[in-house]
Structure formats: C-alpha cells, structure tokens
Scaffold this active site. Structure first.
Site, mmCIF file in Angstrom:
data_model
loop_
_atom_site.group_PDB
_atom_site.id
_atom_site.type_symbol
_atom_site.label_atom_id
_atom_site.label_comp_id
_atom_site.label_asym_id
_atom_site.label_seq_id
_atom_site.Cartn_x
_atom_site.Cartn_y
_atom_site.Cartn_z
ATOM 1 N N GLN A 1 -7.123 15.562 2.925
ATOM 2 C CA GLN A 1 -6.505 14.686 1.925
ATOM 3 C C GLN A 1 -7.352 14.503 0.668
ATOM 4 O O GLN A 1 -8.541 14.195 0.766
ATOM 5 C CB GLN A 1 -6.269 13.309 2.550
ATOM 6 C CG GLN A 1 -5.670 12.306 1.564
ATOM 7 C CD GLN A 1 -5.236 11.028 2.270
ATOM 8 O OE1 GLN A 1 -6.037 10.151 2.518
ATOM 9 N NE2 GLN A 1 -3.968 10.956 2.610
ATOM 10 N N HIS B 1 -11.132 13.243 0.167
ATOM 11 C CA HIS B 1 -11.250 11.904 0.714
ATOM 12 C C HIS B 1 -11.247 11.827 2.232
ATOM 13 O O HIS B 1 -12.041 11.109 2.815
ATOM 14 C CB HIS B 1 -10.099 11.072 0.154
ATOM 15 C CG HIS B 1 -10.132 9.628 0.532
ATOM 16 N ND1 HIS B 1 -11.210 8.826 0.244
ATOM 17 C CD2 HIS B 1 -9.242 8.833 1.174
ATOM 18 C CE1 HIS B 1 -10.971 7.594 0.689
ATOM 19 N NE2 HIS B 1 -9.801 7.586 1.278
ATOM 20 N N ARG C 1 -0.402 9.644 -0.748
ATOM 21 C CA ARG C 1 -1.499 10.226 -1.521
ATOM 22 C C ARG C 1 -1.304 11.692 -1.870
ATOM 23 O O ARG C 1 -1.644 12.125 -2.973
ATOM 24 C CB ARG C 1 -2.800 10.047 -0.744
ATOM 25 C CG ARG C 1 -3.187 8.596 -0.681
ATOM 26 C CD ARG C 1 -4.362 8.365 0.219
ATOM 27 N NE ARG C 1 -4.721 6.954 0.194
ATOM 28 C CZ ARG C 1 -5.624 6.408 0.980
ATOM 29 N NH1 ARG C 1 -6.255 7.140 1.866
ATOM 30 N NH2 ARG C 1 -5.892 5.126 0.892
ATOM 31 N N ARG D 1 -2.497 11.486 5.756
ATOM 32 C CA ARG D 1 -2.701 10.133 6.268
ATOM 33 C C ARG D 1 -2.207 9.105 5.254
ATOM 34 O O ARG D 1 -2.434 9.249 4.057
ATOM 35 C CB ARG D 1 -4.185 9.886 6.543
ATOM 36 C CG ARG D 1 -4.488 8.452 6.936
ATOM 37 C CD ARG D 1 -5.920 8.250 7.364
ATOM 38 N NE ARG D 1 -6.890 8.354 6.293
ATOM 39 C CZ ARG D 1 -7.102 7.419 5.366
ATOM 40 N NH1 ARG D 1 -6.381 6.310 5.357
ATOM 41 N NH2 ARG D 1 -8.015 7.594 4.437
ATOM 42 N N LEU E 1 -14.259 6.338 -5.092
ATOM 43 C CA LEU E 1 -12.916 5.884 -4.763
ATOM 44 C C LEU E 1 -12.476 4.662 -5.567
ATOM 45 O O LEU E 1 -13.209 3.690 -5.686
ATOM 46 C CB LEU E 1 -12.879 5.534 -3.269
ATOM 47 C CG LEU E 1 -11.541 5.056 -2.707
ATOM 48 C CD1 LEU E 1 -10.509 6.164 -2.792
ATOM 49 C CD2 LEU E 1 -11.724 4.630 -1.260
ATOM 50 N N GLU F 1 -6.193 2.489 -3.448
ATOM 51 C CA GLU F 1 -4.766 2.347 -3.651
ATOM 52 C C GLU F 1 -4.387 0.885 -3.882
ATOM 53 O O GLU F 1 -3.336 0.594 -4.442
ATOM 54 C CB GLU F 1 -4.094 2.810 -2.361
ATOM 55 C CG GLU F 1 -2.848 3.590 -2.522
ATOM 56 C CD GLU F 1 -2.631 4.433 -1.278
ATOM 57 O OE1 GLU F 1 -3.358 5.426 -1.106
ATOM 58 O OE2 GLU F 1 -1.748 4.088 -0.496
ATOM 59 N N HIS G 1 -7.581 11.990 -2.341
ATOM 60 C CA HIS G 1 -7.111 10.684 -2.809
ATOM 61 C C HIS G 1 -6.830 10.801 -4.296
ATOM 62 O O HIS G 1 -7.648 11.340 -5.037
ATOM 63 C CB HIS G 1 -8.193 9.630 -2.541
ATOM 64 C CG HIS G 1 -7.711 8.224 -2.692
ATOM 65 N ND1 HIS G 1 -7.368 7.694 -3.905
ATOM 66 C CD2 HIS G 1 -7.505 7.245 -1.776
ATOM 67 C CE1 HIS G 1 -6.980 6.437 -3.728
ATOM 68 N NE2 HIS G 1 -7.041 6.142 -2.448
ATOM 69 N N PHE H 1 0.839 -1.190 0.000
ATOM 70 C CA PHE H 1 0.000 0.000 0.000
ATOM 71 C C PHE H 1 0.877 1.245 0.000
ATOM 72 O O PHE H 1 2.025 1.202 0.442
ATOM 73 C CB PHE H 1 -0.896 0.009 1.243
ATOM 74 C CG PHE H 1 -2.347 0.152 0.909
ATOM 75 C CD1 PHE H 1 -3.098 -0.940 0.526
ATOM 76 C CD2 PHE H 1 -2.970 1.397 0.967
ATOM 77 C CE1 PHE H 1 -4.437 -0.801 0.207
ATOM 78 C CE2 PHE H 1 -4.310 1.540 0.652
ATOM 79 C CZ PHE H 1 -5.049 0.434 0.273
#
Lengths: 235, 585
Positions: free
Chosen positions: B242, B357, B288, B399, B254, B257, B244, B115
């Site tokens: 954030q 996000h 991100r 994050r 979404l 990832e 994404h 990830f």
C-alpha cells in the site's frame, strides 16, 4: 552549502576516553541533523554509531546534544542552526556512553518503572463498555501522554547532574499521567513514591526540561500539579 | 548464550506486546526487539482504530466487515475479516480498560471520527441506498498509535514481561517442520544469543524501507519476513503493497487520513477537488489505493504542482478547518508540516505525494496466527506470526485505514491465546545442529567481504528502482527490468565492505544484514507483481488494467528454493457472505 560537524566519538574497544572528530560535507538547509549523521555514516565513516528509527520525532530514539542543547536529531533542521559555525554533536549528558552517541539508558528506564507507569484500577468493569471519562478529563492527560521517553528532559536537568538518584522530569511526568487519570485508583501509592528527597522535591523549577522537550510538553507545570497535590495531602 | 523460554516473541510493536500480555503467568515468555519497545513503528500510527462501537451514530460490525472486504478488493479472507470486525468493539474496550487515553464524546464515551473507506447505508432499511462515511475510528487526537503502544508496553511492565531490547534477529531455527527458536545478536556486545522455545511468534513488522519514499521507520526492513523466505517457507500476496496517498512531499512522512476525515481536501494545480471525479460519493475519503492512483494520474496529466526541485506534488487543503480543529484534532501532523516543510497549515496547503506505507502481504497464517508452510494449510509446528509481518489475510489487496491498529490487537491477542493452548502439551525439542552456526557464518562472511561497495548506495538503488518500476503503477516491461536489476544488486551485495569491525553497537553490520533482507523482500514483491496479470487493490498493472475474478481471485504464495529458483502457488480466497462486486465509491 558547506557544513562542518564536530561529533563526540567513543569506541570502548580502542579509546580510553571520548574525543571529537570533524566532518565537512555539502548540506542544504532542509536537511535534519539526522540526515547529516546518515550522510556522514553512509558516505564517510560507517563506524559512527547512533540510534534512530522513525526519523520524524515520534519514536524518541535520537535525543542528543546539538550545539549544547538537548534535542532530537530528526526534528532539528540545519536552517535552525548557525551553519557558518561548526555544529557540535554530543550524546545526551549524565548517562554512560556505550559507543559514540549511543547511551546506556538502563537507569532512565528503571526510574520510569519506579513510578508504576500503568493504570491501576481493581474495581470491576463492564466487559462490553468503556469506563466513562469526560473529554475535559481526558485532555488533561494528553499533553503528558505525548512523552516519547527520549530522555532530553531528564538529562537537561541540573538536579539530575548533581544527584544520580533523582527520579527526573520524565518519570515525574509519567507519574502525573496516571495520578491525574480519573480512571486510576493508585494515586496515593504513586504520590508516596515521588514524595521523597530524591523524588519530586529535587525539582527546583529550573525549567530546563521544558526547553529541552522536543514535544513541547510543559513538564514543569505538570510537576507543579503533583507538588500541589502533595502539599494538599499533608494538611 | 542459550536461553530457554516457553514463548519467544520477536518484535515489540502492538502485535508482539499484545501477545505478550496474553501469555499466562505460569509460562515463561521473552520479547526480543531490535529497538526499545516504545520506539516500535506502531507508535507512528496517527488517525485511529476502527470498531463499530456506535458511540457517535448507529453502526454495525457487518458494515465494518463489508467495507473491509470491499476495501480489500475482494482478496481478503472473509472468515478472518468477520472475526476481526466482530471482535473490534471488545478489543477497543479492552484497550480502554488497560488505560489507553482516548478522545471522548460529550457522554464520556470513546470518540469516533470518519476515515477512508469506512461507510454505512444511508438508509439502513434499504440495502440499495447509497453508502455514506461513518464515524467509526476511535482516536486519541492524532497520536492513536503512540498511546496504544505506550499503553501496551505499560501493561507489559505491569506483568513483568522479559524484554531483550536491542537484540537483532538473525536466524529462525526450524528443523523437521518444528520451530525450535531463534538466534539474535545483542547489539551492545555482538554476542550471539540462542532463544530456545516451545513457541515462537514473529511480530516483526513491515518493510516500507524497500521503497525510496516511505512513511516507515528506518527499522522497517522486513527482517522476519526475509528469514521466513530464506527458510524456504512461502510469503503470501507480496505484490500487494500500500502507498498512502498523503505523505509529506519528498519526505514521505505520514499525514494521516484523519486530516481528510476532519474535512481536508485534495487539490490539483487548478485548485480543483479532483477526487470528486474519481470517487463521486465518498470523494477524498476513498480508500488509499484509489486516492494514490488518482494523485499520480493527476500529476501524469500535468495537473500536479511543480516543486522547487523539479518534482511534482498535490495540495492537501486544511485551511478551511480553522485553527481550533487543526490544533485539537490533528496537532501532530500539522506540526510535521511546519517543522519539515515550513508550511503553516492554517493558512497554506500542505504539499503531499503518495508514500510507501503498509504491507498487506507477508507470512501466511490462519486467523489464530499459526504459520502455514504451504498453500494447502500445513502448519509449522510452534511457529506463529501476527501484525504487519503476517498475512491472515484481513487486508487482501488493500488495507483500509485504521485496520492495522485493529489487526495487531485482535490477532496479537488471538495468537497469545492460541500459543497458551499449545503450551499445555508442547515440549522443548532439542536442536539437531549448532543453532548459532548460520548466524556466525553470516557475520563472519559479512565482516570479511572487502569489495568496497557502499552499503547505502546499493540500498538507495534498490529503493529507487522499487519506487519507479514496482510502485503504484506497474507493467511487465518495468517489472522484468527490475528483476534483472535486483539480481545485479544481489551480486553487488557480495562486494560490500562493512567498515565497522567492532563488537560494540555495530550499526554498520546491522544495516548490512538489513540490506540483505530488503533484497529478498524486494525480489519476492517484484516476482509476485510480475506474475499477477490483473489489477486489484494496490496492485495496478497498466498492461492488465481490470480486475479478473475468474483467473485471479486467489492468493499468491511465493517460495524460494535453495537453488534460488522462485516458485508461485495459489490459495483460494475464503468467501462467506459478501459477493464480489465492482468497487466504486
């Protein structure tokens, strides 16, 4: 393109019974039915009530009857419908209407709870390690675990329409999810719960649930596995 | 109607449900949620939840902590991050014991995948060796959040937790620094309910709906954070929001990832793998904030792909993964591409764009979820917050993927434990005034407004301006303009007309209240962004392009006085063992 929606409306504060209202608006083929409902609510009639949250088929809030078929409003696009004809939107059948497309789902949730929808395992576990399960066994659960509790299946089932007490496909699918979990120890308990006249034997393999399921779960197959398990048990 | 519960938890996503499971049976506990629990936004999380379980390869929680600190651009509080990463393996094992279905390894252990931003040293004995992606994200195909939410709800059913579903939070009652409860409207009847409590926990989620393109559910309107702000309490690090990198083009839905974790590649209009330029070692698996900036930079440089409506996107290429990987590892997200964009991911690239996000900022708490009323560590008696609405801060400026699911189970549990301790001596404190008063006034006044302004038009203007002027790239001019725009939107809000006057399931009224909350949230984000004159994590100032540790390695605390005046204070970042360094990948 011009689109016409005919929506079943009901406000208990002023209506004696539900009635249809029509809305015409400019739409395009990539709009979802939920987009259309929002357009109606936000631009034409703020009193229209419906549930929705994630808007991409994961939360299960906006199950409704679209041209006579149960589906999620957010996963149905105008291009999948014949927009030359009026598109008919109704709440899912077989549940009491609270207002417009919002249903009282209490009974549906009670039936979910009836099958003990949680892992039961009283054997001691090692705190710092997982219970082992083969990927093959895990994947046997995945399809049933996809269920989003939208009630499209249960309310599509003729057995539900004719008998209020029938557990229905969603609750039976949840029973499968735990009966076939290699980590669970209460399969017998759950099988006893569904092995009743209003339980699994009301399923007459009509397949409506499969057609209605927006997550493409083969619910009837899962129910058949439970039936197999039960018939094996009787011998 | 007045209810009395020892604990009232607001929000039935992962944090709220995990906290509810933790409250001992000899205490009464209610969970209030504006949607049925399994509709909560936790359910849309896809790719995984990280823990250094070492099921696929050697890993350590210290590497996880290092990555989280670095990913946060050194704004995360390192003590809290250490707690989270060290507790992660236990938290995941616990979920497995609760019944969460996981994908498995050949040995039958919980499977793990790569990830963004999660790495380890290539040579563990050489601290100077390069950091390479590590299999740390525990997953259940690409429905990890869905099955986590289901599992936590199932365990609440098992424990007979009291749920008040479709109750809409309207007020937070704090008197003399003591939190005494909340009020909420039963959506089915519009009746006002008071929940008198010894302890209140907010687990009310984020506020992606402040932006036009977002992965967030419609319910993500920051109701809890807004009530805290209205109560004159601070919000922390609101400028850190954030985006994404991979939302479906125009829709923002979404695309996890995990798609890149499984080998997906971002490509520009020349089919170039441009992340090689921006993050040479981890490439498409950079954090991100960096990938989102890279995507916008590519589009600005004329290397985006022109869409049918005149807007630009970037391609996410999954075609080389093969049908088996796509169908088994990322079936849900590739399904979204088929349904909503008519794209077949096994054969064509998926058009994507960054999507709003996750809120790194929120209600300031310590690592036991106790809410602070100032930047000096003063606590609000009986008030707790956990999950996305809270700022511990474990995510700092940005994050890392998977750490949100981890955050909710680790801090949801810690909150439940802390509350249980508190309840041993806590008593109910009587209300001094009528706890329904403010809610009644708010509803009456909203229903009586008749200026004719359309609620959704104001919301659209807010979302568009936040996207354009307070989004991925920011500068003083835009932010100052946006500040004025938000003031105008607040004026226009006074002229709305709520068309639905009925008492039964009045979603028109709910949307009006949510819009009021979004205006507060947007104001706090914009002001905090205008104030921070540096670029760090997800907060990028074109006019201050560098990170400035000397001036700005500190948390922002924004409060609003009754007069409407905004005030900003700071709190130092907690540092333990990780020295700030340049953030390169």
């Amino acid at each position: 393109m011009q689109v016409t929606f005919k929506i079943l409306r009901y406000n208990p504060e002023k209506d004696n019974e539900p009635h249809f209202e029509e809305y015409r608006f400019e739409g395009h083929e990539n709009m979802t039915v939920l987009d259309c409902l929002h357009k109606i609510k936000w631009e034409h009639d703020g009193t229209l009530a419906f549930r929705r949250s994630c808007a991409h088929g994961v939360c299960g809030s906006d199950g409704m009857r679209i041209n006579g078929r149960n589906h999620l409003a957010c996963s149905t696009l105008l291009k999948d419908l014949n927009t030359k004809k009026t598109i008919v939107i109704e709440p899912l059948p077989a549940m009491p209407i609270v207002k417009d497309l919002v249903l009282d789902m209490t009974d549906f949730y009670e039936k979910y709870k009836a099958v003990k929808p949680y892992l039961i395992n009283t054997s001691p576990v090692q705190e710092n390690s997982e219970r082992l399960q083969s990927n093959e066994d895990a994947e046997k659960l995945f399809e049933s675990a996809k269920c989003i509790l939208c009630a499209c299946c249960t309310t599509s089932c003729p057995s539900t329409w004719s008998n209020n007490n029938y557990l229905g496909p969603a609750a039976l699918l949840k029973a499968y999810r735990f009966v076939f979990d290699t980590r669970d120890e209460a399969a017998d308990e759950r099988l006893d719960i569904i092995d009743t006249p209003d339980g699994i034997w009301r399923c007459h393999t009509i397949f409506n649930c499969i057609e209605a399921c927006p997550k493409e779960i083969n619910i009837t197959w899962h129910i058949s596995q439970l039936k197999k398990e039960l018939s094996g048990r009787e011998i | 109607m007045i209810h009395k519960f020892d604990v009232v938890i607001v929000g039935a996503g992962g944090a709220g449900l995990r906290a509810a499971v933790e409250v001992p049976k000899d205490h009464t506990c209610a969970v209030i949620s504006k949607v049925f629990p399994t509709r909560s936004h936790t359910g849309t999380a896809q790719g995984g939840v990280c823990a250094a379980l070492s099921n696929e390869e050697d890993d350590s929680w210290l590497d996880h902590a290092f990555d989280t600190v670095k990913g946060s651009d050194y704004l995360g509080d390192q003590d809290a991050i250490e707690i989270m990463c060290q507790d992660a393996p236990r938290a995941i094992i616990e979920l497995e014991h609760m019944g969460m279905p996981f994908s498995r390894t050949k040995e039958g252990k919980i499977a793990q995948r790569k990830f963004g931003g999660h790495t380890k040293l290539e040579n563990p004995n050489d601290p100077n060796s390069k950091r390479i992606p590590v299999n740390r994200a525990c997953y259940s195909a690409d429905r990890t959040g869905h099955v986590m939410l289901q599992t936590l709800y199932e365990n609440c059913v098992k424990n007979n937790v009291n749920f008040y579903s479709e109750y809409f939070l309207t007020d937070l009652i704090i008197e003399d620094g003591i939190c005494k409860g909340v009020t909420a409207i039963d959506m089915a009847t519009s009746e006002i309910h008071v929940f008198h409590a010894k302890a209140v926990m907010f687990a009310t989620g984020g506020y992606g709906r402040a932006f036009r393109i977002t992965s967030n559910a419609h319910v993500g309107t920051g109701d809890g954070c807004a009530l805290v702000y209205k109560a004159g309490l601070p919000l922390e690090d609101m400028e850190f929001y954030q985006f994404h990198p991979t939302g479906l083009w125009r829709l923002g839905i979404l695309v996890s990832e995990a798609a890149r974790g499984e080998g997906g590649i971002l490509r520009n209009n020349a089919n170039e793998r441009f992340m090689e330029v921006y993050a040479p070692t981890v490439k498409d698996l950079a954090p991100r904030d960096m990938v989102s900036r890279a995507i916008i930079s590519e589009i600005r440089a004329g290397r985006g792909i022109l869409g049918s409506d005149g807007t630009y996107y970037i391609n996410l290429d999954l075609t080389h993964l093969g049908k088996k990987v796509i169908d088994e590892k990322i079936p849900e997200i590739t399904g979204f591409a088929r349904t909503y964009l008519g794209v077949e991911p096994t054969k064509e690239c998926v058009p994507i764009q960054p999507t709003a996000h996750y809120a790194m900022g929120g209600i300031p708490t310590n690592y036991d979820t106790e809410v602070f009323s100032d930047n000096k560590g003063t606590k609000v008696n009986g008030f707790y917050a956990a999950g996305e609405c809270a700022c511990v801060s474990v995510h700092g400026g940005n994050r890392l993927g998977t750490n949100s699911l981890l955050d909710i189970v680790v801090f949801g549990r810690r909150g439940g434990k802390k509350i249980s301790q508190f309840l041993k001596t806590a008593e109910y404190t009587e209300f001094t005034g009528d706890p329904t008063e403010r809610t009644r006034q708010q509803i009456d006044s909203l229903l009586n407004l008749s200026g004719g302004e359309n609620i959704s038009n104001i919301r659209k203007d807010l979302q568009q301006n936040m996207m354009d002027k307070c989004g991925i790239f920011r500068n003083e001019k835009d932010l100052a303009e946006n500040k004025e725009i938000l003031k105008q939107l607040r004026q226009r809000y006074q002229n709305i007309t709520v068309q639905d006057k009925s008492k039964v399931f009045n979603t028109d009224l709910m949307e009006a209240i949510e819009l009021g909350n979004l205006i507060d949230i947007a104001e706090s984000i914009n002001e905090s962004a205008l104030n921070r004159q540096e670029s760090r994590g997800a907060h990028t100032r074109e006019d201050f392009p560098n990170r400035d540790d000397a001036q700005w390695m500190k948390h922002t605390f924004i409060t609003k006085a009754d007069s409407g005046e905004l005030k900003i204070d700071y709190k130092p970042v907690v540092k333990t063992r990780f020295e700030p360094m340049e953030r390169k990948y």
